[in-house]
Motif scaffolding. Structure first.
Motif, PDB file in Angstrom:
ATOM      1  N   PHE A 159      -9.072  -4.851   0.975  1.00 53.49           N
ATOM      2  CA  PHE A 159      -7.702  -4.516   0.567  1.00 53.49           C
ATOM      3  C   PHE A 159      -6.654  -5.150   1.473  1.00 53.49           C
ATOM      4  O   PHE A 159      -5.457  -5.044   1.203  1.00 53.49           O
ATOM      5  N   PRO A 210      -0.595 -12.455  -0.427  1.00 56.23           N
ATOM      6  CA  PRO A 210       0.685 -11.972   0.101  1.00 56.23           C
ATOM      7  C   PRO A 210       0.626 -10.477   0.413  1.00 56.23           C
ATOM      8  O   PRO A 210      -0.055  -9.717  -0.268  1.00 56.23           O
ATOM      9  N   ARG A 211       1.342 -10.088   1.466  1.00 54.90           N
ATOM     10  CA  ARG A 211       1.525  -8.660   1.677  1.00 54.90           C
ATOM     11  C   ARG A 211       2.875  -8.402   2.348  1.00 54.90           C
ATOM     12  O   ARG A 211       3.489  -9.314   2.902  1.00 54.90           O
ATOM     13  N   VAL A 212       3.310  -7.163   2.268  1.00 54.14           N
ATOM     14  CA  VAL A 212       4.604  -6.778   2.793  1.00 54.14           C
ATOM     15  C   VAL A 212       4.393  -6.207   4.194  1.00 54.14           C
ATOM     16  O   VAL A 212       3.526  -5.359   4.389  1.00 54.14           O
TER      17      VAL A 212
ATOM     18  N   LEU C  25       1.871   3.530  -1.270  1.00 58.05           N
ATOM     19  CA  LEU C  25       1.091   3.756  -0.055  1.00 58.05           C
ATOM     20  C   LEU C  25       0.405   2.462   0.383  1.00 58.05           C
ATOM     21  O   LEU C  25       0.311   2.167   1.582  1.00 58.05           O
ATOM     22  N   VAL C  27       1.607  -0.549   0.004  1.00 65.28           N
ATOM     23  CA  VAL C  27       2.640  -1.341   0.676  1.00 65.28           C
ATOM     24  C   VAL C  27       2.865  -0.817   2.091  1.00 65.28           C
ATOM     25  O   VAL C  27       2.927  -1.583   3.054  1.00 65.28           O
ATOM     26  N   ARG C  28       2.955   0.486   2.223  1.00 65.05           N
ATOM     27  CA  ARG C  28       3.193   1.104   3.539  1.00 65.05           C
ATOM     28  C   ARG C  28       2.092   0.801   4.530  1.00 65.05           C
ATOM     29  O   ARG C  28       2.328   0.727   5.732  1.00 65.05           O
ATOM     30  N   ARG C  29       0.871   0.717   4.033  1.00 64.94           N
ATOM     31  CA  ARG C  29      -0.261   0.474   4.923  1.00 64.94           C
ATOM     32  C   ARG C  29      -0.539  -1.024   5.066  1.00 64.94           C
ATOM     33  O   ARG C  29      -1.598  -1.430   5.527  1.00 64.94           O
ATOM     34  N   SER C  30       0.449  -1.838   4.673  1.00 64.85           N
ATOM     35  CA  SER C  30       0.360  -3.296   4.804  1.00 64.85           C
ATOM     36  C   SER C  30      -0.842  -3.890   4.081  1.00 64.85           C
ATOM     37  O   SER C  30      -1.448  -4.853   4.548  1.00 64.85           O
ATOM     38  N   MET C  31      -1.222  -3.303   2.963  1.00 70.41           N
ATOM     39  CA  MET C  31      -2.278  -3.912   2.163  1.00 70.41           C
ATOM     40  C   MET C  31      -1.730  -5.156   1.468  1.00 70.41           C
ATOM     41  O   MET C  31      -0.528  -5.264   1.215  1.00 70.41           O
ATOM     42  N   ASP C  32      -2.640  -6.054   1.107  1.00 73.60           N
ATOM     43  CA  ASP C  32      -2.200  -7.235   0.373  1.00 73.60           C
ATOM     44  C   ASP C  32      -2.028  -6.887  -1.105  1.00 73.60           C
ATOM     45  O   ASP C  32      -2.210  -5.729  -1.517  1.00 73.60           O
ATOM     46  N   GLY C  35      -5.060  -5.202  -2.684  1.00 75.72           N
ATOM     47  CA  GLY C  35      -5.245  -3.827  -2.220  1.00 75.72           C
ATOM     48  C   GLY C  35      -4.210  -2.887  -2.812  1.00 75.72           C
ATOM     49  O   GLY C  35      -4.518  -1.757  -3.211  1.00 75.72           O
ATOM     50  N   ASP C 149      -5.749   8.292  -0.767  1.00 72.48           N
ATOM     51  CA  ASP C 149      -5.609   8.539   0.668  1.00 72.48           C
ATOM     52  C   ASP C 149      -6.850   8.105   1.441  1.00 72.48           C
ATOM     53  O   ASP C 149      -6.744   7.531   2.527  1.00 72.48           O
ATOM     54  N   LEU C 151      -8.960   5.717   0.616  1.00 76.27           N
ATOM     55  CA  LEU C 151      -8.996   4.253   0.681  1.00 76.27           C
ATOM     56  C   LEU C 151      -7.952   3.725   1.659  1.00 76.27           C
ATOM     57  O   LEU C 151      -8.104   2.644   2.224  1.00 76.27           O
ATOM     58  N   ALA C 152      -6.881   4.480   1.850  1.00 73.56           N
ATOM     59  CA  ALA C 152      -5.842   4.043   2.780  1.00 73.56           C
ATOM     60  C   ALA C 152      -6.125   4.517   4.207  1.00 73.56           C
ATOM     61  O   ALA C 152      -5.338   4.263   5.117  1.00 73.56           O
ATOM     62  N   GLY C 153      -7.230   5.219   4.401  1.00 74.94           N
ATOM     63  CA  GLY C 153      -7.629   5.612   5.745  1.00 74.94           C
ATOM     64  C   GLY C 153      -6.858   6.794   6.312  1.00 74.94           C
ATOM     65  O   GLY C 153      -6.740   6.931   7.519  1.00 74.94           O
ATOM     66  N   ILE C 154      -6.336   7.667   5.465  1.00 74.54           N
ATOM     67  CA  ILE C 154      -5.676   8.862   5.973  1.00 74.54           C
ATOM     68  C   ILE C 154      -6.331  10.109   5.375  1.00 74.54           C
ATOM     69  O   ILE C 154      -6.967  10.040   4.323  1.00 74.54           O
TER      70      ILE C 154
END
Lengths: 224, 224, 224
Positions: A159, A210-212, C25, C27-32, C35, C149, C151-154
């Motif tokens: 991801f 790309p990612r943000v 979420l 985007v917040r976790r800097s996924m590409d 992801g 959550d 998958l985002a590690g939280i």
């Protein structure tokens, strides 16, 4: 070559590559011998299990066709032992070098399992449900690695970095486009090559999706 | 004693032990009352759900035979309330003492669920598929705890420390070896005792499985 | 209004709301971009998949009725692009503001999916198995967010803060209580409203479920 032989060779490559990849992460995360073997095993057979549960194949092939399960367990055990014999301590620099070689092997696994997964779905009559077939290919290709990362307590690699799932997707589309016109065997070889080429070129070129970049995330402040 | 009575007693022990274990981790991780109840519930019934989905039993037994679900929810609630009444704050030293006692209870749960899981698979005709039966035993025994740890955001305990899965495996093999010759009831009691003895002795002796110590892991640098 | 139209509208609302929540979420976790799309997708369809696997519906509706899958992917893509175009960097203060608005939208999704999930179980004959129906409602309502959550590690949000699962439960009970007497359509609208009202009032009042505050947790010292 008959397509069943191709499928067998692909599963063989994929199982070994993914078992190594999983067991290696287990070693890196200081798991014990059991944890390392489970991580190798789920990386190798986990994607196929997701696919089989999705398709309603129970028990999943990992149990009825358990040669692959056995190979994955043995390979994981060998990975563990090869590190354990080095004196129980391990310099992470060595691991990083090792992992560079692993990328190539893992790309073979990704390509192999993507095609095996699509073939399984096509073989039981879903040949015209393109979305489901693509999902089965990608789930088989990347699902084991996602479970591996979750069990190891890290956000799934796929991801965040590099071109990985997209390689699986690209090869899968190539397989679908050629399945009817050129037949299963050719479609398998083309799809396999497609995944491999996209994955390796993007790795060597160091491409990423790309990612943000989010600045100043305040942890634990998510409103929802 | 008839083997259905044994199975009932085993499920009873296992459900209570595992619900406590899950709810306790929920409390430790500062989950709210709902999170604590879910953690207790999935620890108690999660392993059986993995087993049932693997065997194609839908809806899983946790829904059709929902007495266990109910017991797990009530036990988890009691665990939460017993800590909550202590003034909403909790000294972790108290919890650590409590957890030492829990190990013995949890070992009962592991032993009970391992045997229940194998029995379920054997009961629907997989008695000669030894690998599948062993998986069902171990999945029922350790699967709930793995889900518990994942939901609580920690790497599953069973992959890292102590002799836990191996105890389940050892008792499972004992069950298989004696199932045909001595009959289900005796095999259940022997297998149960085997898990319990291996687990408790290894805990008291502070045994661990071998693992490799990795120095200087650079986080986030995994090549693949 | 016919209850199938209601179900369609509910699924539409829920899919869009949850895809946004998941993609955000990511985007917040800097996924590409991949992801982020996966996170949006699993949030939107993951709960329904858990429900379908539980009920033995294979392949899950997300594959056979793939309009929702498509919508979720497109919405997630739009979320990603809308942030990506802002110059590839993002101030988290902006995100926090955005997330406040999202809570209202997400509450619509929770309400919608709870009812859709219960309706699915009721529609295939489980109308009198109240526990299973409630589970299907809650799993569809909160399951996607839990996978998101993980998958985002939280640690899943729903286990820690606010009144969320309880809102789903309350509306579900209202649905069950009125299903026989007032008919499916009215029960759906009442249940939907119930979830929405409980969720939004408790959010605006900043209510939380009780939890135990543990002092001095020594990480990694869990006895079991």
């Amino acid at each position: 070559m008959h397509y069943e032989s191709i499928q067998f060779i692909l599963e063989f490559i994929g199982t070994i590559a993914f078992a190594i990849s999983g067991a290696l992460l287990g070693v890196r995360r200081s798991m014990d011998i059991f944890g390392t073997m489970v991580l190798g095993l789920v990386t190798a057979v986990g994607g196929g299990m997701i696919r089989d549960l999705t398709l309603g194949i129970t028990p999943p092939a990992a149990f009825t066709d358990s040669i692959w399960t056995l190979i994955a367990v043995v390979v994981s055990l060998l990975v563990f032992l090869s590190f354990y014999r080095r004196g129980n301590h391990l310099n992470s620099r060595f691991l990083i070098t090792f992992e560079k070689y692993l990328v190539f092997f893992d790309a073979l696994g990704l390509a192999a399992f993507t095609i095996v997964g699509m073939n399984t779905a096509a073989g039981i009559g879903y040949v015209n449900q393109h979305f489901l077939i693509l999902f089965c290919g990608m789930a088989t290709g990347i699902g084991g690695g996602i479970i591996r990362d979750l069990l190891a307590g890290i956000v799934p690699f796929v991801f965040i970095r590099q071109i990985y799932a997209v390689a699986s997707f690209a090869g899968g589309v190539l397989y679908l486009l050629t399945y009817q016109s050129l037949g299963p065997s050719v479609a398998m070889i083309l799809g396999f090559s497609g995944v491999l080429v996209v994955r390796l070129i993007s790795y060597l070129k160091n491409w990423n999706l790309p990612r943000v970049i989010v600045e100043d995330i305040e942890e634990g402040r998510r409103g929802q």
